[in-house]
Design an enzyme around this catalytic site. Structure first.
Site, PDB file in Angstrom:
ATOM      1  N   GLY A   1     -26.387   2.010   0.534  1.00  0.00           N
ATOM      2  CA  GLY A   1     -25.562   2.702  -0.453  1.00  0.00           C
ATOM      3  C   GLY A   1     -25.983   2.370  -1.867  1.00  0.00           C
ATOM      4  O   GLY A   1     -26.292   1.212  -2.182  1.00  0.00           O
TER       5      GLY A   1
ATOM      6  N   LYS B   1       0.863  -1.189   0.000  1.00  0.00           N
ATOM      7  CA  LYS B   1       0.000   0.000   0.000  1.00  0.00           C
ATOM      8  C   LYS B   1       0.892   1.230   0.000  1.00  0.00           C
ATOM      9  O   LYS B   1       2.031   1.172   0.470  1.00  0.00           O
ATOM     10  CB  LYS B   1      -0.872   0.004   1.270  1.00  0.00           C
ATOM     11  CG  LYS B   1      -2.060   0.924   1.191  1.00  0.00           C
ATOM     12  CD  LYS B   1      -3.240   0.240   0.521  1.00  0.00           C
ATOM     13  CE  LYS B   1      -4.423   1.161   0.412  1.00  0.00           C
ATOM     14  NZ  LYS B   1      -5.587   0.462  -0.118  1.00  0.00           N
TER      15      LYS B   1
ATOM     16  N   GLY C   1     -24.101   3.578  -4.668  1.00  0.00           N
ATOM     17  CA  GLY C   1     -22.984   4.058  -5.482  1.00  0.00           C
ATOM     18  C   GLY C   1     -22.537   2.930  -6.396  1.00  0.00           C
ATOM     19  O   GLY C   1     -23.325   2.072  -6.793  1.00  0.00           O
ATOM     20  N   ASN C   2     -21.250   2.905  -6.682  1.00  0.00           N
ATOM     21  CA  ASN C   2     -20.726   1.897  -7.609  1.00  0.00           C
ATOM     22  C   ASN C   2     -21.055   0.475  -7.142  1.00  0.00           C
ATOM     23  O   ASN C   2     -21.597  -0.338  -7.897  1.00  0.00           O
ATOM     24  CB  ASN C   2     -19.212   2.110  -7.757  1.00  0.00           C
ATOM     25  CG  ASN C   2     -18.590   1.129  -8.721  1.00  0.00           C
ATOM     26  OD1 ASN C   2     -18.173   0.052  -8.318  1.00  0.00           O
ATOM     27  ND2 ASN C   2     -18.559   1.460  -9.989  1.00  0.00           N
ATOM     28  N   VAL C   3     -20.763   0.176  -5.885  1.00  0.00           N
ATOM     29  CA  VAL C   3     -20.941  -1.195  -5.388  1.00  0.00           C
ATOM     30  C   VAL C   3     -22.426  -1.532  -5.199  1.00  0.00           C
ATOM     31  O   VAL C   3     -22.901  -2.586  -5.630  1.00  0.00           O
ATOM     32  CB  VAL C   3     -20.173  -1.381  -4.057  1.00  0.00           C
ATOM     33  CG1 VAL C   3     -20.391  -2.769  -3.494  1.00  0.00           C
ATOM     34  CG2 VAL C   3     -18.686  -1.141  -4.260  1.00  0.00           C
ATOM     35  N   GLY C   4     -23.172  -0.619  -4.566  1.00  0.00           N
ATOM     36  CA  GLY C   4     -24.586  -0.879  -4.270  1.00  0.00           C
ATOM     37  C   GLY C   4     -25.422  -1.094  -5.514  1.00  0.00           C
ATOM     38  O   GLY C   4     -26.245  -2.019  -5.572  1.00  0.00           O
TER      39      GLY C   4
HETATM   40  P1  NAD Z   1     -19.442   5.310  -4.052  1.00  0.00           P
HETATM   41  O1  NAD Z   1     -18.824   6.598  -3.674  1.00  0.00           O
HETATM   42  O2  NAD Z   1     -19.650   4.995  -5.500  1.00  0.00           O
HETATM   43  O3  NAD Z   1     -20.876   5.178  -3.352  1.00  0.00           O
HETATM   44  C1  NAD Z   1     -21.095   5.363  -1.988  1.00  0.00           C
HETATM   45  C2  NAD Z   1     -22.583   5.359  -1.717  1.00  0.00           C
HETATM   46  O4  NAD Z   1     -22.787   5.444  -0.319  1.00  0.00           O
HETATM   47  C3  NAD Z   1     -23.352   6.512  -2.354  1.00  0.00           C
HETATM   48  O5  NAD Z   1     -24.529   6.025  -2.945  1.00  0.00           O
HETATM   49  C4  NAD Z   1     -23.737   7.353  -1.131  1.00  0.00           C
HETATM   50  O6  NAD Z   1     -24.955   8.010  -1.327  1.00  0.00           O
HETATM   51  C5  NAD Z   1     -23.873   6.283  -0.093  1.00  0.00           C
HETATM   52  N1  NAD Z   1     -23.859   6.812   1.278  1.00  0.00           N
HETATM   53  C6  NAD Z   1     -23.118   7.813   1.799  1.00  0.00           C
HETATM   54  N2  NAD Z   1     -23.475   8.036   3.071  1.00  0.00           N
HETATM   55  C7  NAD Z   1     -24.473   7.161   3.351  1.00  0.00           C
HETATM   56  C8  NAD Z   1     -25.277   6.910   4.491  1.00  0.00           C
HETATM   57  N3  NAD Z   1     -25.142   7.638   5.590  1.00  0.00           N
HETATM   58  N4  NAD Z   1     -26.193   5.914   4.425  1.00  0.00           N
HETATM   59  C9  NAD Z   1     -26.365   5.200   3.311  1.00  0.00           C
HETATM   60  N5  NAD Z   1     -25.651   5.403   2.191  1.00  0.00           N
HETATM   61  C10 NAD Z   1     -24.716   6.374   2.215  1.00  0.00           C
HETATM   62  O7  NAD Z   1     -18.557   4.207  -3.333  1.00  0.00           O
HETATM   63  P2  NAD Z   1     -18.386   2.676  -3.743  1.00  0.00           P
HETATM   64  O8  NAD Z   1     -17.283   2.561  -4.736  1.00  0.00           O
HETATM   65  O9  NAD Z   1     -19.717   2.099  -4.041  1.00  0.00           O
HETATM   66  O10 NAD Z   1     -17.815   2.049  -2.374  1.00  0.00           O
HETATM   67  C11 NAD Z   1     -18.656   1.761  -1.278  1.00  0.00           C
HETATM   68  C12 NAD Z   1     -17.891   0.977  -0.234  1.00  0.00           C
HETATM   69  O11 NAD Z   1     -17.363  -0.217  -0.795  1.00  0.00           O
HETATM   70  C13 NAD Z   1     -16.678   1.673   0.394  1.00  0.00           C
HETATM   71  O12 NAD Z   1     -16.582   1.242   1.725  1.00  0.00           O
HETATM   72  C14 NAD Z   1     -15.505   1.119  -0.379  1.00  0.00           C
HETATM   73  O13 NAD Z   1     -14.301   1.178   0.359  1.00  0.00           O
HETATM   74  C15 NAD Z   1     -15.958  -0.305  -0.569  1.00  0.00           C
HETATM   75  N6  NAD Z   1     -15.318  -0.973  -1.697  1.00  0.00           N
HETATM   76  C16 NAD Z   1     -15.451  -0.494  -2.959  1.00  0.00           C
HETATM   77  C17 NAD Z   1     -14.840  -1.164  -4.017  1.00  0.00           C
HETATM   78  C18 NAD Z   1     -15.011  -0.692  -5.437  1.00  0.00           C
HETATM   79  O14 NAD Z   1     -14.467  -1.329  -6.343  1.00  0.00           O
HETATM   80  N7  NAD Z   1     -15.768   0.357  -5.698  1.00  0.00           N
HETATM   81  C19 NAD Z   1     -14.066  -2.323  -3.773  1.00  0.00           C
HETATM   82  C20 NAD Z   1     -13.953  -2.804  -2.449  1.00  0.00           C
HETATM   83  C21 NAD Z   1     -14.593  -2.114  -1.423  1.00  0.00           C
END
Ligand code: NAD
Length: 367
Positions: A178, A73, A180-183
């Site tokens: 959530g 890292k 976002g990307n993952v949800g």
């Molecule tokens: P993102 O920024 O695309 O989306 C985050 C989402 O969380 C948004 O929809 C936002 O509205 C929502 N959010 C924020 N505050 C909130 C709350 N109080 N209650 C409910 N929802 C809320 O992020 P992402 O890429 O989807 O990542 C989400 C999580 O997954 C993070 O913890 C990240 O570390 C983890 N993660 C992501 C990846 C990846 O490839 N994107 C890989 C491994 C882990």
């Protein structure tokens, strides 16, 4: 010296660039299985200890994902909001130059907090090879984040665990924190495979509909109104999502959302951890003791790192999805077979450590 145990740390490089004022650190925990793979974060208060902890976690995550990568890292100490785009680029390029000699044999970078595909393109350009990092834009040989590899992997892990227990995903109810990307991608794939997503949250709150929410509707409403809570259904507080009576709960946004205050109210029978560390280990243990199947973050959300591996191999997105499916299915199943007393995290960590120890023995680093 920073020796911790028989696994690491192999190398810790702290750097300073007089011209730009850039300060950074790269921690290589273990490279027995391959080059250390881990992202570069840019935050004002990053410490060597924090980067070391994240590097160690990457060793186990990459080994559990069964990738030919070790753990590493990096951190650059800077506040990106206070830097101009030119200064931010100068910091990335200076950091790349300072650690150049270990790339890509000992270290392959990737994006992390406050670094995106743009910074990865600059990093690779400065080193002079696309092999320097993953998460690059498509135009320079990257596999974009927008393909949804992480959400796809979360959905595969949940489906594998449901089928392992002799049941089917069809008709199972799901709540996802959530959008976002993952949800979004977790919802898309679970819905495609017959599950019924009844609740989704974002920072504005939760939308709940026992009859099931429609994926396309939520995407459109989120784009138009900025929040999923504008969709048809019952509007609840964001925190209420965790306590809903569903079969599968997917924490997919923030850390520590299941904690001492709400663990007693969790009704889900399975928790697929899409976010990193949505619950501390002692909280997970409370759930496991009640018989809840916990799919730990580093098993369930490994789709992103598996996609990074596919990028280093130069594979296309179709191949990437096949590789993510194969590896997450196998890893989830292996973990469940090895689980004793419902402690899935311990089983997964033991498997990861065995894989690293095996590589170390083969290399003659360990008896
Ligand atoms: P993102 O920024 O695309 O989306 C985050 C989402 O969380 C948004 O929809 C936002 O509205 C929502 N959010 C924020 N505050 C909130 C709350 N109080 N209650 C409910 N929802 C809320 O992020 P992402 O890429 O989807 O990542 C989400 C999580 O997954 C993070 O913890 C990240 O570390 C983890 N993660 C992501 C990846 C990846 O490839 N994107 C890989 C491994 C882990």
């Amino acid at each position: 010296m920073r020796r911790e145990d028989e696994f690491g740390f192999e190398k810790i490089i702290e750097v300073y660039d007089q011209k730009t004022g850039m300060q950074g650190v790269c921690a290589i925990h273990n490279t027995a299985r391959g080059p250390g793979k881990g992202g570069i974060r840019m935050v004002p208060d990053v410490t060597t200890e924090e980067v070391m902890g994240l590097a160690r976690a990457m060793t186990w995550k990459n080994a559990m994902a069964d990738l030919p990568f070790g753990g590493a890292k990096s951190g650059i100490r800077a506040d990106p909001r206070k830097l101009t785009p030119e200064q931010k680029e100068a910091h990335m390029r200076a950091f790349a130059r300072k650690i150049k000699e270990i790339i890509p044999d000992l270290y392959i970078a990737g994006p992390d907090m406050n670094t995106t595909e743009k910074e990865m393109a600059q990093f690779a350009d400065e080193i002079g090879t696309p092999k320097a990092c993953t998460g690059k834009p498509h135009s320079v040989g990257g596999l974009p984040h927008e393909l949804g590899s992480t959400g796809f992997g979360v959905a595969i892990s949940a489906r594998t665990a449901v089928e392992y227990s002799g049941k089917s995903l069809s008709g199972m109810t799901v709540a996802i924190e959530g959008f976002g990307n993952v949800g979004t991608f977790t919802m898309k794939f679970l819905t495609d495979w017959g599950a019924k997503v009844v609740a989704v949250s974002d920072s504005k709150g939760t939308i709940y509909d026992k009859g099931g929410l429609k994926y396309e509707d939520l995407l459109r409403i989120k784009a138009e109104k900025g929040t999923v809570t504008a969709a048809q259904g019952e509007k609840l507080d964001a925190a209420k999502l965790f306590e809903l009576p569903v079969d599968i709960l997917v924490p997919g946004a923030r850390p520590d959302v299941i904690n001492m205050n709400n663990v007693g109210n969790i009704k889900a029978k399975m928790i697929a951890e899409a976010a990193n560390l949505p619950a501390k280990y002692d909280i997970e243990q409370v759930l496991m003791k009640k018989g809840v199947v916990v799919l730990p973050d580093f098993v369930a959300n490994a789709g992103g790192v598996i996609s990074s591996y596919c990028e280093t191999m130069g594979w296309d997105s179709e191949t990437m999805f096949k590789v993510v499916e194969g590896k997450i299915k196998n890893n989830t199943k292996t973990m469940l077979e090895r689980t004793k007393d419902h402690d899935t995290r311990k089983a997964a960590l033991d498997i990861a450590k065995e894989r690293v120890a095996d590589a170390m023995r083969n290399r003659g680093w360990m008896k």
